[in-house]
Write a protein that holds these residues in place. Structure first.
Motif, PDB file in Angstrom:
ATOM      1  N   ALA A 175       0.859  -1.194   0.000  1.00 47.29           N
ATOM      2  CA  ALA A 175       0.000   0.000   0.000  1.00 47.29           C
ATOM      3  C   ALA A 175       0.888   1.235   0.000  1.00 47.29           C
ATOM      4  O   ALA A 175       1.492   1.580   1.011  1.00 47.29           O
ATOM      5  CB  ALA A 175      -0.920  -0.007   1.214  1.00 47.29           C
ATOM      6  N   SER A 176       0.965   1.892  -1.123  1.00 48.85           N
ATOM      7  CA  SER A 176       1.813   3.076  -1.250  1.00 48.85           C
ATOM      8  C   SER A 176       1.127   4.286  -0.625  1.00 48.85           C
ATOM      9  O   SER A 176      -0.101   4.398  -0.604  1.00 48.85           O
ATOM     10  CB  SER A 176       2.124   3.342  -2.721  1.00 48.85           C
ATOM     11  N   PHE A 177       1.953   5.215  -0.132  1.00 49.88           N
ATOM     12  CA  PHE A 177       1.420   6.465   0.409  1.00 49.88           C
ATOM     13  C   PHE A 177       0.762   7.315  -0.681  1.00 49.88           C
ATOM     14  O   PHE A 177       0.064   8.279  -0.367  1.00 49.88           O
ATOM     15  CB  PHE A 177       2.533   7.265   1.085  1.00 49.88           C
ATOM     16  N   VAL A 178       0.995   6.970  -1.945  1.00 52.93           N
ATOM     17  CA  VAL A 178       0.337   7.683  -3.039  1.00 52.93           C
ATOM     18  C   VAL A 178      -1.178   7.575  -2.909  1.00 52.93           C
ATOM     19  O   VAL A 178      -1.910   8.513  -3.251  1.00 52.93           O
ATOM     20  CB  VAL A 178       0.817   7.116  -4.389  1.00 52.93           C
ATOM     21  N   VAL A 228       4.110  13.881  -2.627  1.00 53.31           N
ATOM     22  CA  VAL A 228       3.343  12.874  -1.877  1.00 53.31           C
ATOM     23  C   VAL A 228       3.689  12.944  -0.398  1.00 53.31           C
ATOM     24  O   VAL A 228       2.812  12.869   0.474  1.00 53.31           O
ATOM     25  CB  VAL A 228       3.618  11.465  -2.436  1.00 53.31           C
ATOM     26  N   GLY A 229       4.977  13.090  -0.082  1.00 55.98           N
ATOM     27  CA  GLY A 229       5.375  13.175   1.316  1.00 55.98           C
ATOM     28  C   GLY A 229       5.095  14.521   1.946  1.00 55.98           C
ATOM     29  O   GLY A 229       4.700  14.602   3.112  1.00 55.98           O
ATOM     30  N   GLY A 288      -8.347  -4.262  -4.094  1.00 55.55           N
ATOM     31  CA  GLY A 288      -9.736  -3.841  -4.050  1.00 55.55           C
ATOM     32  C   GLY A 288     -10.671  -4.972  -3.671  1.00 55.55           C
ATOM     33  O   GLY A 288     -11.644  -4.767  -2.927  1.00 55.55           O
ATOM     34  N   LEU A 289     -10.409  -6.166  -4.153  1.00 57.19           N
ATOM     35  CA  LEU A 289     -11.269  -7.311  -3.827  1.00 57.19           C
ATOM     36  C   LEU A 289     -11.158  -7.688  -2.351  1.00 57.19           C
ATOM     37  O   LEU A 289     -12.153  -8.013  -1.704  1.00 57.19           O
ATOM     38  CB  LEU A 289     -10.901  -8.509  -4.710  1.00 57.19           C
ATOM     39  N   TRP A 290      -9.938  -7.648  -1.816  1.00 49.78           N
ATOM     40  CA  TRP A 290      -9.744  -8.007  -0.401  1.00 49.78           C
ATOM     41  C   TRP A 290     -10.106  -6.852   0.536  1.00 49.78           C
ATOM     42  O   TRP A 290     -10.343  -7.083   1.702  1.00 49.78           O
ATOM     43  CB  TRP A 290      -8.298  -8.439  -0.170  1.00 49.78           C
ATOM     44  N   GLY A 291     -10.074  -5.633   0.040  1.00 52.58           N
ATOM     45  CA  GLY A 291     -10.471  -4.498   0.854  1.00 52.58           C
ATOM     46  C   GLY A 291      -9.398  -3.992   1.793  1.00 52.58           C
ATOM     47  O   GLY A 291      -9.589  -3.941   3.013  1.00 52.58           O
ATOM     48  N   THR A 292      -8.253  -3.577   1.230  1.00 50.17           N
ATOM     49  CA  THR A 292      -7.195  -2.994   2.062  1.00 50.17           C
ATOM     50  C   THR A 292      -7.376  -1.489   2.246  1.00 50.17           C
ATOM     51  O   THR A 292      -6.703  -0.896   3.094  1.00 50.17           O
ATOM     52  CB  THR A 292      -5.818  -3.249   1.421  1.00 50.17           C
ATOM     53  N   GLY A 293      -8.222  -0.879   1.432  1.00 56.93           N
ATOM     54  CA  GLY A 293      -8.426   0.560   1.517  1.00 56.93           C
ATOM     55  C   GLY A 293      -7.494   1.360   0.646  1.00 56.93           C
ATOM     56  O   GLY A 293      -7.635   2.578   0.532  1.00 56.93           O
ATOM     57  N   ALA A 294      -6.510   0.716   0.017  1.00 58.58           N
ATOM     58  CA  ALA A 294      -5.551   1.399  -0.854  1.00 58.58           C
ATOM     59  C   ALA A 294      -5.064   0.409  -1.893  1.00 58.58           C
ATOM     60  O   ALA A 294      -5.186  -0.810  -1.729  1.00 58.58           O
ATOM     61  CB  ALA A 294      -4.382   1.963  -0.053  1.00 58.58           C
ATOM     62  N   GLY A 295      -4.480   0.920  -2.979  1.00 53.65           N
ATOM     63  CA  GLY A 295      -3.956   0.058  -4.022  1.00 53.65           C
ATOM     64  C   GLY A 295      -2.600  -0.513  -3.660  1.00 53.65           C
ATOM     65  O   GLY A 295      -1.903  -0.006  -2.772  1.00 53.65           O
ATOM     66  N   ALA A 296      -2.218  -1.580  -4.339  1.00 53.34           N
ATOM     67  CA  ALA A 296      -0.915  -2.222  -4.133  1.00 53.34           C
ATOM     68  C   ALA A 296      -0.004  -1.863  -5.291  1.00 53.34           C
ATOM     69  O   ALA A 296      -0.285  -2.210  -6.441  1.00 53.34           O
ATOM     70  CB  ALA A 296      -1.081  -3.735  -4.025  1.00 53.34           C
ATOM     71  N   THR A 297       1.051  -1.162  -5.001  1.00 56.48           N
ATOM     72  CA  THR A 297       1.981  -0.734  -6.037  1.00 56.48           C
ATOM     73  C   THR A 297       3.399  -0.790  -5.480  1.00 56.48           C
ATOM     74  O   THR A 297       3.614  -1.163  -4.325  1.00 56.48           O
ATOM     75  CB  THR A 297       1.639   0.691  -6.504  1.00 56.48           C
ATOM     76  N   THR A 298       4.373  -0.439  -6.306  1.00 57.23           N
ATOM     77  CA  THR A 298       5.777  -0.506  -5.901  1.00 57.23           C
ATOM     78  C   THR A 298       6.067   0.497  -4.795  1.00 57.23           C
ATOM     79  O   THR A 298       5.688   1.665  -4.885  1.00 57.23           O
ATOM     80  CB  THR A 298       6.690  -0.217  -7.107  1.00 57.23           C
ATOM     81  N   LEU A 299       6.746   0.030  -3.760  1.00 56.60           N
ATOM     82  CA  LEU A 299       7.114   0.895  -2.641  1.00 56.60           C
ATOM     83  C   LEU A 299       8.439   1.589  -2.952  1.00 56.60           C
ATOM     84  O   LEU A 299       9.474   0.932  -3.106  1.00 56.60           O
ATOM     85  CB  LEU A 299       7.225   0.082  -1.349  1.00 56.60           C
ATOM     86  N   THR A 300       8.412   2.893  -3.044  1.00 56.13           N
ATOM     87  CA  THR A 300       9.610   3.662  -3.374  1.00 56.13           C
ATOM     88  C   THR A 300      10.707   3.459  -2.337  1.00 56.13           C
ATOM     89  O   THR A 300      11.898   3.427  -2.669  1.00 56.13           O
ATOM     90  CB  THR A 300       9.256   5.153  -3.473  1.00 56.13           C
ATOM     91  N   GLU A 301      10.330   3.322  -1.069  1.00 52.94           N
ATOM     92  CA  GLU A 301      11.315   3.157  -0.007  1.00 52.94           C
ATOM     93  C   GLU A 301      12.150   1.895  -0.191  1.00 52.94           C
ATOM     94  O   GLU A 301      13.246   1.772   0.359  1.00 52.94           O
ATOM     95  CB  GLU A 301      10.619   3.107   1.356  1.00 52.94           C
ATOM     96  N   ASN A 302      11.652   0.958  -0.990  1.00 53.80           N
ATOM     97  CA  ASN A 302      12.363  -0.292  -1.213  1.00 53.80           C
ATOM     98  C   ASN A 302      13.693  -0.072  -1.925  1.00 53.80           C
ATOM     99  O   ASN A 302      14.654  -0.822  -1.708  1.00 53.80           O
ATOM    100  CB  ASN A 302      11.459  -1.218  -2.027  1.00 53.80           C
ATOM    101  N   VAL A 303      13.760   0.950  -2.783  1.00 54.84           N
ATOM    102  CA  VAL A 303      15.004   1.226  -3.505  1.00 54.84           C
ATOM    103  C   VAL A 303      16.111   1.594  -2.520  1.00 54.84           C
ATOM    104  O   VAL A 303      17.249   1.133  -2.632  1.00 54.84           O
ATOM    105  CB  VAL A 303      14.791   2.352  -4.534  1.00 54.84           C
ATOM    106  N   VAL A 344       6.099  10.874  10.184  1.00 52.66           N
ATOM    107  CA  VAL A 344       6.950  12.036   9.914  1.00 52.66           C
ATOM    108  C   VAL A 344       8.247  11.577   9.251  1.00 52.66           C
ATOM    109  O   VAL A 344       8.707  12.172   8.263  1.00 52.66           O
ATOM    110  CB  VAL A 344       7.235  12.809  11.215  1.00 52.66           C
ATOM    111  N   ILE A 345       8.838  10.503   9.760  1.00 58.75           N
ATOM    112  CA  ILE A 345      10.078   9.978   9.196  1.00 58.75           C
ATOM    113  C   ILE A 345       9.830   9.379   7.814  1.00 58.75           C
ATOM    114  O   ILE A 345      10.600   9.599   6.874  1.00 58.75           O
ATOM    115  CB  ILE A 345      10.699   8.938  10.132  1.00 58.75           C
ATOM    116  N   MET A 346       8.752   8.611   7.688  1.00 58.91           N
ATOM    117  CA  MET A 346       8.467   7.949   6.417  1.00 58.91           C
ATOM    118  C   MET A 346       8.181   8.964   5.319  1.00 58.91           C
ATOM    119  O   MET A 346       8.657   8.823   4.181  1.00 58.91           O
ATOM    120  CB  MET A 346       7.285   6.995   6.575  1.00 58.91           C
ATOM    121  N   TRP A 347       7.393   9.976   5.623  1.00 51.39           N
ATOM    122  CA  TRP A 347       7.084  10.992   4.611  1.00 51.39           C
ATOM    123  C   TRP A 347       8.312  11.840   4.287  1.00 51.39           C
ATOM    124  O   TRP A 347       8.476  12.292   3.156  1.00 51.39           O
ATOM    125  CB  TRP A 347       5.932  11.866   5.093  1.00 51.39           C
ATOM    126  N   THR A 348       9.165  12.060   5.277  1.00 51.69           N
ATOM    127  CA  THR A 348      10.419  12.766   5.016  1.00 51.69           C
ATOM    128  C   THR A 348      11.281  11.980   4.041  1.00 51.69           C
ATOM    129  O   THR A 348      11.825  12.527   3.071  1.00 51.69           O
ATOM    130  CB  THR A 348      11.185  12.992   6.327  1.00 51.69           C
TER     131      THR A 348
END
Length: 750
Positions: A279-282, A351-352, A536-551, A598-602
């Motif tokens: 679930a990306s912060f996007v 986004v942050g 969307g089918l499972w109902g997480t409330g957000a989409g599943a996409t690539t996490l930028t923090e992973n890089v 605060v740290i994650m968005w930074t």
């Protein structure tokens, strides 16, 4: 003109590339000057292991002077046909041009295993003309490149007077590498900041298979390092939507399951890079905007959560269809020409930065816990980042989970020692008259608010959670489809795709043999649409996409093997079935969540701006585009959010209103047409910071003239070259032989 017999043909003099007056690399000399050159022996061997990543093989240098600033122009080196594509001024031509070996431009080593110090022998045709080694290191008849004389020697009359017709030698690039690294280090002041450029230091690259112990250690480490991105979004969305503590636990377990499944699918059938899907912060800001639509906020409290989650499910599914079409239709391959670092950087950074009204204002509700949480993570991530324990930088990699554990334990001690016990004003123990609960005295308002924010025993999610629970589709009911919420979430999917493009490129620099092809990128975006549909089918409330923090995690842990990510995804799926784990994570106090965010968005804002390292950061063109994009991304949404805000008739919970007021814009925005639905959509979409940043940067970057070096255009591997290189096919090709069934679909394949 005819050349007299007995005279060797003159060698063409290489012309220096035209320098950009705004380039920060102006005046820098890549190594000893002038360079010394001599013929190179023929060598057509191919050793992917010796070459390392595609960035290393092509001499890629990702510093402030841009992706291509260290070379004369865009040159593709290391093709299977030994071709070199570039501008006319940069192509070495001559009778022995086809005898140039594949070289490691970073290390100055040949791909056939010759070491730097081994003497290069000239081709047989020039053996007689080769001069013995000179004591000074420069053969007497070696051609010396002089930039002042380059223009003159390239004119027609210069060909009549061949000079220095002897062999030329291209000096090892090791000196250039050392000087480039020193220059890069002088700008960053830290070796760790340049880690992404030292791809040769990766412990495991994309196709390498670690042993069992490293697989387990690095697989779990990969996910622990970005635990904040995996669990914090449910801790924000569910309470805002009116969910209970038990609902928070269920959504967290569902998020872990969908993230594990999505990561496995992406590693096999997507880009195949070691990137975690989650679930990306996007999607956070659009989700909150949907939560605070008038139709959702006006529902009864006991029905609000499930109905809101159904709206979110339908919106995510609609946005997934958009990504599926853009990806698998090949449209993404065309859009890649217009998506560059100057567009990605301000978009992701916005986004942050969008949640500045939520970050510290919420931390201030319990400063004795919130501020220590920020300080502990900063101390670990910055001051103790070089401390290694058993060869691992524990504090840098695990800054977030370690900081969470320490401050959570500290908050638990404050609660248990009675720091938040107020006689007659304790949550869960209202004053009673026999068996009848009495209202709290008026002087208890501040004490009750402090207890709600600071106590660690407020949530009962752990006690109410079952030990074993399988998250299942439609657990909140059938999705509700609405074109208004669908358009809002489609805007998020566009930004998520732009974010993913930057992540694919940055990750390929670290672990892959070459950058993915446009077809592979399109295939990956299409698969992200599929994973969003699962969310969307499972109902997480957000989409599943690539996490930028992973890089950033890949660069720090030096683990680029997709096997480790696949193992961690499997562990994540198993953990999602243990209900108590979700219940335990749901008990994290909200003020600690805010401090971690605060740290994650930074970090998200910083990672977004780091994409500018591929472009000319000193260019006035780029500076103005990025600066204007960021400023307007904060200013325009503020105008929408503040416009006629006093007339809003919505009623919010007192604890949430100050932090989520910006998401109520649909009811009082400046756009007022005859269509109420259109008003809601336009006011909401144009109040999203990331949308404004993307629109401004996208339009300006694609309309304001600028060179490819200045814009930092992303380099994607050409499909024809990729299909001829076994290493690239193994990196990005579909597994189980599926690639041969899709060979005709060039826009989503190799």
């Amino acid at each position: 003109m005819a050349v007299p017999s007995g005279t060797s043909p003159p060698h063409k003099t290489l012309q220096a590339p035209e320098l950009d007056p705004e380039s920060p690399s102006l005046g820098k000399r890549p190594g000893p000057w002038p360079p010394r050159m001599e013929p190179l022996p023929a060598d057509h061997s191919f050793n992917p292991k010796a070459l390392g990543t595609w960035a290393r093989r092509t001499g890629y240098k990702s510093n402030l002077s841009g992706e291509s600033a260290s070379t004369a122009s865009e040159v593709e080196i290391g093709m299977s046909d030994n071709s070199m594509n570039g501008s006319a001024n940069n192509v070495i031509k001559g009778p022995h041009a086809d005898q140039l070996p594949n070289r490691d431009l970073e290390n100055g080593a040949q791909t056939n295993g010759h070491k730097d110090h081994e003497k290069l022998k000239p081709p047989p045709s020039h053996a007689a003309a080769a001069a013995p080694p000179h004591p000074g290191g420069v053969p007497p008849n070696a051609v010396v490149f002089n930039p002042q004389k380059a223009k003159a020697s390239s004119e027609p009359e210069a060909a009549n007077h061949p000079q220095n017709s002897g062999p030329f030698r291209m000096e090892s690039a090791r000196a250039y590498k050392q000087e480039s690294e020193v220059d890069m280090m002088s700008q960053s002041q830290d070796a760790d900041d340049a880690l992404m450029n030292k791809h040769s230091h990766m412990k495991y690259e994309i196709r390498e298979r670690p042993g069992l112990v490293p697989l387990i250690v690095y697989g779990i480490q990969h996910y622990l390092s970005i635990v904040g991105s995996l669990i914090l979004i449910p801790l924000v969305i569910v309470p805002a939507a009116g969910g209970t503590d038990e609902d928070v636990a269920k959504v967290i377990s569902t998020m872990l399951l969908v993230s594990g499944i999505s990561t496995l699918l992406h590693s096999f059938f997507g880009s195949r890079l070691p990137l975690i899907q989650g679930a990306s912060f996007v999607y956070l800001a659009p989700a909150l905007a949907i939560i605070y639509l008038p139709k959702n906020i006006s529902r009864p409290a006991n029905e609000r959560f499930k109905h809101t989650m159904r709206d979110l499910q339908g919106a995510v599914i609609i946005s997934s269809l958009f990504q599926l079409v853009v990806g698998y239709s090949g449209l993404m391959s065309i859009l890649l020409r217009a998506i560059n670092p100057v567009v990605v950087a301000p978009t992701v950074a916005a986004v942050g930065l969008a949640f500045f009204t939520y970050g510290f204002p919420y931390v201030g509700t319990c400063v004795e816990i919130g501020i220590p949480q920020i300080l502990v993570v900063l101390i670990f991530a910055l001051y103790l980042r070089r401390v290694s324990i058993f060869g691992h930088k524990i504090f840098q990699v695990y800054a977030v989970p370690l900081g969470l554990a320490i401050v959570w334990a500290y908050a638990f001690l404050l609660t248990e020692t009675g720091n938040y016990d107020y006689e007659g004003c304790t949550i869960g123990h209202p004053p009673r008259n026999g068996t009848v609960d009495l209202p709290f005295p008026s002087n208890c308002t501040n004490q009750l608010f402090t207890q709600k924010q600071c106590r660690t025993d407020i949530s009962h999610a752990l006690s109410k959670s079952s030990w074993f629970r399988v998250p299942y589709p439609f657990q909140w009911g059938s999705p509700s489809f609405d074109w208004k919420t669908g358009i809002i979430m489609i805007a998020a999917s566009v930004i998520a795709s732009v974010d993913s493009v930057g992540s694919y490129h940055a990750t390929s620099l670290l672990v892959a043999s070459r950058a993915p092809t446009p077809g592979v990128v399109s295939r990956s975006i299409g698969l992200e649409g599929l994973t969003c549909a699962l969310a969307g089918l499972w109902g997480t409330g957000a989409g599943a996409t690539t996490l930028t923090e992973n890089v950033h995690t890949i660069a720090v842990t030096k683990m680029g093997s997709r096997r480790a990510v696949q193992f961690g995804a499997t562990v994540l799926i198993v953990l999602s079935l243990v209900g108590k784990i979700g219940g335990f994570l749901a008990t994290i106090p909200q003020v600690i969540v805010a401090a971690l965010l605060v740290i994650m968005w930074t970090m998200l804002a910083a990672l977004g701006l780091s994409n500018l390292r591929y472009s000319e950061t000193g260019s006035s063109r780029n500076v103005l585009i990025v600066g204007l994009s960021l400023f307007l991304s904060l200013s325009i949404p503020a105008y929408f959010q503040q416009y006629d805000a006093g007339s809003a008739s919505l009623i919010f919970e007192q604890s949430y209103f100050p932090y989520y007021q910006q998401f109520t814009v649909s009811s009082h925005g400046p756009i007022k047409t005859s269509s109420a639905g259109l008003n809601d959509v336009l006011n909401t979409v144009l109040s999203l910071h990331m949308v404004i940043a993307f629109l401004v940067a996208f339009i300006l970057d694609n309309t304001v003239p600028g060179s490819k070096q200045e814009r930092g255009t992303y380099i994607w591997t050409k499909a024809t070259a990729a299909r001829n290189e076994p290493a690239v096919v193994k990196d990005y090709g579909l597994p189980f032989g599926l690639g041969r069934f899709f060979s005709w679909v060039r826009w989503v394949g190799m």
